[in-house]
Scaffold this active site. Structure first.
Site, PDB file in Angstrom:
ATOM      1  N   ARG A 143       0.863  -1.177   0.000  1.00 21.18           N
ATOM      2  CA  ARG A 143       0.000   0.000   0.000  1.00 21.18           C
ATOM      3  C   ARG A 143       0.902   1.231   0.000  1.00 21.18           C
ATOM      4  O   ARG A 143       2.027   1.174   0.519  1.00 21.18           O
ATOM      5  CB  ARG A 143      -0.901   0.019   1.237  1.00 21.18           C
ATOM      6  CG  ARG A 143      -1.787  -1.203   1.385  1.00 21.18           C
ATOM      7  CD  ARG A 143      -2.489  -1.221   2.738  1.00 21.18           C
ATOM      8  NE  ARG A 143      -3.339  -2.389   2.893  1.00 21.18           N
ATOM      9  CZ  ARG A 143      -2.932  -3.558   3.419  1.00 21.18           C
ATOM     10  NH1 ARG A 143      -1.679  -3.689   3.850  1.00 21.18           N
ATOM     11  NH2 ARG A 143      -3.761  -4.580   3.524  1.00 21.18           N
ATOM     12  N   LYS A 167      -1.847  -3.085   7.800  1.00 22.10           N
ATOM     13  CA  LYS A 167      -3.030  -2.717   8.590  1.00 22.10           C
ATOM     14  C   LYS A 167      -3.040  -3.479   9.909  1.00 22.10           C
ATOM     15  O   LYS A 167      -2.658  -4.648   9.967  1.00 22.10           O
ATOM     16  CB  LYS A 167      -4.298  -3.036   7.797  1.00 22.10           C
ATOM     17  CG  LYS A 167      -4.591  -2.047   6.667  1.00 22.10           C
ATOM     18  CD  LYS A 167      -5.927  -2.328   6.030  1.00 22.10           C
ATOM     19  CE  LYS A 167      -6.278  -1.295   4.985  1.00 22.10           C
ATOM     20  NZ  LYS A 167      -7.586  -1.556   4.354  1.00 22.10           N
ATOM     21  N   HIS A 238      -3.101   2.799  -5.624  1.00 16.76           N
ATOM     22  CA  HIS A 238      -3.529   1.420  -5.397  1.00 16.76           C
ATOM     23  C   HIS A 238      -3.515   0.602  -6.692  1.00 16.76           C
ATOM     24  O   HIS A 238      -3.535  -0.629  -6.641  1.00 16.76           O
ATOM     25  CB  HIS A 238      -4.941   1.420  -4.800  1.00 16.76           C
ATOM     26  CG  HIS A 238      -5.094   0.493  -3.632  1.00 16.76           C
ATOM     27  ND1 HIS A 238      -4.316   0.592  -2.484  1.00 16.76           N
ATOM     28  CD2 HIS A 238      -5.910  -0.561  -3.416  1.00 16.76           C
ATOM     29  CE1 HIS A 238      -4.674  -0.345  -1.632  1.00 16.76           C
ATOM     30  NE2 HIS A 238      -5.629  -1.069  -2.172  1.00 16.76           N
ATOM     31  N   ARG A 241      -0.734  -1.788  -6.946  1.00 16.67           N
ATOM     32  CA  ARG A 241      -0.974  -2.946  -6.058  1.00 16.67           C
ATOM     33  C   ARG A 241      -1.886  -3.947  -6.776  1.00 16.67           C
ATOM     34  O   ARG A 241      -1.657  -5.161  -6.725  1.00 16.67           O
ATOM     35  CB  ARG A 241      -1.604  -2.442  -4.758  1.00 16.67           C
ATOM     36  CG  ARG A 241      -1.900  -3.515  -3.702  1.00 16.67           C
ATOM     37  CD  ARG A 241      -2.245  -2.798  -2.396  1.00 16.67           C
ATOM     38  NE  ARG A 241      -2.961  -3.619  -1.447  1.00 16.67           N
ATOM     39  CZ  ARG A 241      -2.373  -4.424  -0.571  1.00 16.67           C
ATOM     40  NH1 ARG A 241      -1.061  -4.540  -0.554  1.00 16.67           N
ATOM     41  NH2 ARG A 241      -3.100  -5.103   0.309  1.00 16.67           N
ATOM     42  N   HIS A 264      -3.281  -9.452   3.208  1.00 12.79           N
ATOM     43  CA  HIS A 264      -4.719  -9.577   3.446  1.00 12.79           C
ATOM     44  C   HIS A 264      -4.962 -10.578   4.568  1.00 12.79           C
ATOM     45  O   HIS A 264      -4.444 -11.702   4.519  1.00 12.79           O
ATOM     46  CB  HIS A 264      -5.433 -10.079   2.188  1.00 12.79           C
ATOM     47  CG  HIS A 264      -5.554  -9.045   1.108  1.00 12.79           C
ATOM     48  ND1 HIS A 264      -5.775  -9.360  -0.216  1.00 12.79           N
ATOM     49  CD2 HIS A 264      -5.483  -7.684   1.155  1.00 12.79           C
ATOM     50  CE1 HIS A 264      -5.835  -8.246  -0.927  1.00 12.79           C
ATOM     51  NE2 HIS A 264      -5.665  -7.222  -0.120  1.00 12.79           N
ATOM     52  N   TYR A 273      -9.229 -10.504  -7.276  1.00 15.73           N
ATOM     53  CA  TYR A 273      -8.318 -10.498  -8.428  1.00 15.73           C
ATOM     54  C   TYR A 273      -8.571 -11.682  -9.352  1.00 15.73           C
ATOM     55  O   TYR A 273      -8.299 -11.605 -10.543  1.00 15.73           O
ATOM     56  CB  TYR A 273      -6.866 -10.472  -7.949  1.00 15.73           C
ATOM     57  CG  TYR A 273      -6.567  -9.217  -7.177  1.00 15.73           C
ATOM     58  CD1 TYR A 273      -6.474  -7.991  -7.828  1.00 15.73           C
ATOM     59  CD2 TYR A 273      -6.432  -9.234  -5.792  1.00 15.73           C
ATOM     60  CE1 TYR A 273      -6.236  -6.823  -7.118  1.00 15.73           C
ATOM     61  CE2 TYR A 273      -6.190  -8.070  -5.081  1.00 15.73           C
ATOM     62  CZ  TYR A 273      -6.099  -6.869  -5.751  1.00 15.73           C
ATOM     63  OH  TYR A 273      -5.881  -5.710  -5.047  1.00 15.73           O
TER      64      TYR A 273
END
Length: 296
Positions: A143, A167, A238, A241, A264, A273
């Site tokens: 990110r 995150k 993004h 990414r 993730h 994706y």
């Protein structure tokens, strides 16, 4: 800020160790919620009241994903109040987050990525820095908030990997390809010392003023190169990414490995994706199969 929302944001920051960006998003959703019920006590709201608020968002023509995110923020907020024993009944508990059709991300073709990565003028210190940032972003799938937070000691050039904090303050190791490593070496030798101007700065990527690069600063730099390259696809930080993940899967990488590299926590987030690839597969079928729509 409403005192309860402030209390909740402190809980997210201190106990849940959520990132500033995540906390800001929660608070933004909850501030809208509080304003809607400015004449009511949040402790007195019913399930129907909250439903009415969600309907008002739909009337304002907010996207399904924005409404779903808002409900998620409200449910999390009331779960906190209930667990903290400030409420006897959780009015948001039975509300279900509506299943939403995720918007498929825009994906740059490999040729467009090549154009973008080769756009900076590497004869200048700024061009060397910009190419290094773009190469690292595409090579790692990080990110942009992770990119600008990378410190020099997070980098292991010998092992070809980089340590980043994602995150929820979750640390992960991501590999860096040979091309990105060479560009990084060039930046570290010939650009960063000039930009640092003798100052000791931990962050890897610096501005002209020897300050750490910011998300907003990188976004402006990216927009400039997209314009220079005449790339027609909508591009945001993004987007690289998305390209990282899609190009890996397109070439046979397994979903679980891509999930780990992206950081993730839930593999369903990574699965979007595969939908991009499914869409492309259908387009190829329609175009080339004798009984596809392109045959008529």
């Amino acid at each position: 800020m409403n005192p309860l929302v402030k209390e909740y944001s402190d809980y997210l920051r201190i106990e849940k160790r959520q990132s500033p960006n995540t906390i800001e998003a929660y608070c933004r959703d909850l501030s809208r919620f509080v304003r809607f019920f400015s004449d009511k006590d949040l402790f007195d709201l019913t399930t129907n009241d909250i439903r009415g608020f969600l309907l008002s968002l739909r009337d304002e023509e907010l996207s399904p994903s924005s409404i779903a995110r808002s409900l998620s923020s409200i449910k999390s907020f009331y779960r906190y109040l209930f667990q903290d024993k400030q409420l006897k009944i959780n009015p948001a508990e039975i509300l279900e987050t509506p299943g939403r059709l995720r918007k498929l991300p825009n994906v740059l073709s490999i040729s467009d990525v090549e154009k973008l990565l080769n756009c900076p003028d590497t004869g200048t210190v700024i061009g060397l820095r910009d190419q290094a940032m773009l190469e690292v972003l595409y090579a790692t799938g990080m990110r942009v908030s992770e990119l600008v937070s990378v410190k020099g000691n997070n980098l292991d050039m010998l092992a070809g990997c980089l340590r980043t904090m994602g995150k929820g303050s979750k640390e992960r190791i991501v590999p860096i390809g040979m091309v990105a490593r060479k560009v990084l070496e060039d930046y570290l030798l010939n650009s960063r010392p000039v930009l640092a101007k003798g100052h000791k700065v931990e962050e890897l990527f610096l501005t002209r003023r020897a300050k750490p690069m910011t998300r907003q600063g990188f976004w402006k730099i990216l927009k400039n190169y997209v314009k220079q390259c005449n790339i027609k696809t909508d591009v945001s930080p993004h987007t690289l990414r998305h390209a990282f993940a899609t190009h890996l899967l397109d070439r046979g990488a397994d979903l679980r490995s891509v999930q780990q590299m992206l950081g993730h926590s839930d593999i369903s987030t990574t699965q979007i994706y595969t939908h991009v690839l499914d869409k492309r597969m259908l387009e190829v079928y329609d175009r080339f199969h004798p009984r596809g729509s392109g045959a008529f």
